[in-house]
Design an enzyme around this catalytic site. Structure first.
Site, mmCIF file in Angstrom:
data_model
loop_
_atom_site.group_PDB
_atom_site.id
_atom_site.type_symbol
_atom_site.label_atom_id
_atom_site.label_comp_id
_atom_site.label_asym_id
_atom_site.label_seq_id
_atom_site.Cartn_x
_atom_site.Cartn_y
_atom_site.Cartn_z
ATOM 1 N N CYS A 1 0.838 -1.203 0.000
ATOM 2 C CA CYS A 1 0.000 0.000 0.000
ATOM 3 C C CYS A 1 0.878 1.259 0.000
ATOM 4 O O CYS A 1 1.415 1.651 1.038
ATOM 5 C CB CYS A 1 -0.907 -0.010 1.230
ATOM 6 S SG CYS A 1 -1.917 1.464 1.365
ATOM 7 N N CYS B 1 -0.376 4.126 2.198
ATOM 8 C CA CYS B 1 -0.203 3.906 3.649
ATOM 9 C C CYS B 1 1.256 4.103 4.054
ATOM 10 O O CYS B 1 1.541 4.681 5.092
ATOM 11 C CB CYS B 1 -0.595 2.483 4.046
ATOM 12 S SG CYS B 1 -2.083 1.861 3.315
ATOM 13 N N ASP B 2 2.178 3.587 3.250
ATOM 14 C CA ASP B 2 3.575 3.480 3.690
ATOM 15 C C ASP B 2 4.564 4.374 2.937
ATOM 16 O O ASP B 2 5.734 4.442 3.309
ATOM 17 C CB ASP B 2 4.040 2.018 3.558
ATOM 18 C CG ASP B 2 3.179 1.086 4.387
ATOM 19 O OD1 ASP B 2 2.686 1.532 5.440
ATOM 20 O OD2 ASP B 2 2.985 -0.075 3.991
#
Ligand code: NAP
Length: 300
Positions: free
Chosen positions: A130, A133-134
């Site tokens: 992701c 997200c990261d």
């Protein structure tokens, strides 16, 4: 006792809830993780008819709010099985059993892993599924995205705004993702394409330090020093818990046509978890409408 239990609160499940609630049915949504499904991690949605541009998070939140305002109940529990009892269906979770008259399976699909050594151990230590997200953990670092679909192209574009260098590793020369996205990526100075290539080895002691990239034709290998590898090679369904109730295909997708009906009376399916050729936000929402209304009609 609910009229309808919907398994999965992604776009398909929430859309089904909206239609069923508006038809006056009582609806319980069972969701294992968070509402919104895959779209919640998409930075920008630009192809949903009627909405020019919206973040995946805002889209998912609007959808969730719409369903909740209409009276849909949501519980964060994993549905582990379903059985039929007389006219009813029983949906089983680790702590509860929910009785209902009809079920809609909208379980979506999860990220497909690369399937190479140490992938699980390195997840969260350089391997990610992701980018939104990261991505922030890799500011000014060198990263790679593997895959040739829209997710990979979108992830690479997103990462190119913050990472120092982004390698796009794809096993073919042609991309599955949209030409518009590919073109935008080609304009980026810090993006390098490694085509007809795949990742065969992950190197690093406590976190990812480099990967071995192999040319699929020549089998030649090179070491690519990167601290982040974003895996975007598609999805796979997770319907094992329901495989003894409804027919699934060889990969695990629930067998159903455009009418979203499974082989089991009273059990419907919607979205990415069913057999279909186009897995898009718009088709997930469309499935939700079809399955929601079909379940209402079944209940009567
Ligand atoms: P996808 O379209 O299925 O693409 C997966 C990619 O990964 C393909 O290029 C495939 O290569 C490659 N691949 C598969 N297995 C591999 C392996 N073992 N090793 C190396 N490469 C592998 O998946 P996706 O990009 O996640 O997209 C899924 C669906 O969501 C699509 O319909 C997509 O259009 C949609 N989507 C839409 C948006 C948006 O509109 N905002 C954003 C993201 C996704 P091959 O091409 O060689 O098969």
């Amino acid at each position: 006792m609910y009229d309808i239990v919907i398994v999965g609160a992604g776009t398909a499940g929430l859309s089904a809830a909206i239609y069923a609630c508006r038809a006056g049915k009582s609806v319980l949504l069972l969701e294992e993780k968070s509402y919104g499904g895959q779209i919640i991690n998409t930075p920008e949605v630009e192809n949903y008819p009627g909405i020019k541009r919206i973040s995946g998070f805002e889209f998912a939140t609007n959808l969730y709010q719409q369903a909740a305002d209409l009276g849909a109940e949501i519980k964060y529990e994993r549905a582990e099985g379903i059985r039929s009892e007389n006219e009813n269906k029983i949906v089983v979770t680790p702590d509860n059993e929910y009785v209902c008259r009809s079920v809609i399976l909208a379980t979506g699909a999860k990220n497909r892993p690369l399937g190479i050594e140490n992938e699980a151990e390195m997840t969260g230590r350089g391997i990610s599924y992701c980018a939104t997200c990261d991505g922030a953990f890799f500011r000014n670092k060198d990263v790679a995205v593997i895959g040739g679909g829209n997710t990979a192209l979108e992830d690479a574009l997103f990462l190119s705004n913050t990472a120092r260098m982004v390698y796009v590793i794809h096993r073919r020369k042609e991309f599955r993702g949209e030409a518009k996205r590919l073109e935008a990526l080609r304009q980026k100075e810090n993006v390098v394409f490694l085509l007809e290539s795949t990742v065969v080895k992950l190197n690093g002691e406590t976190s990812l330090e480099s990967v071995e990239v192999e040319n699929v034709n020549t089998k030649e290998r090179r070491t690519l020093a990167i601290s982040g590898l974003f895996v975007a090679i598609g999805q796979m369904p997770e319907n094992r818990a329901f495989a003894d109730l409804v027919d699934t295909d060889e990969v695990g997708y629930i067998v159903a046509a455009e009418n979203c009906r499974t082989n089991e009376e009273g059990v419907f399916t919607a979205g990415d978890c069913r057999t279909k050729s186009v897995r898009q936000l718009a088709t997930a929402a469309a499935d939700g409408a079809i399955a929601g209304l079909a379940a209402c009609e079944y209940i009567g």
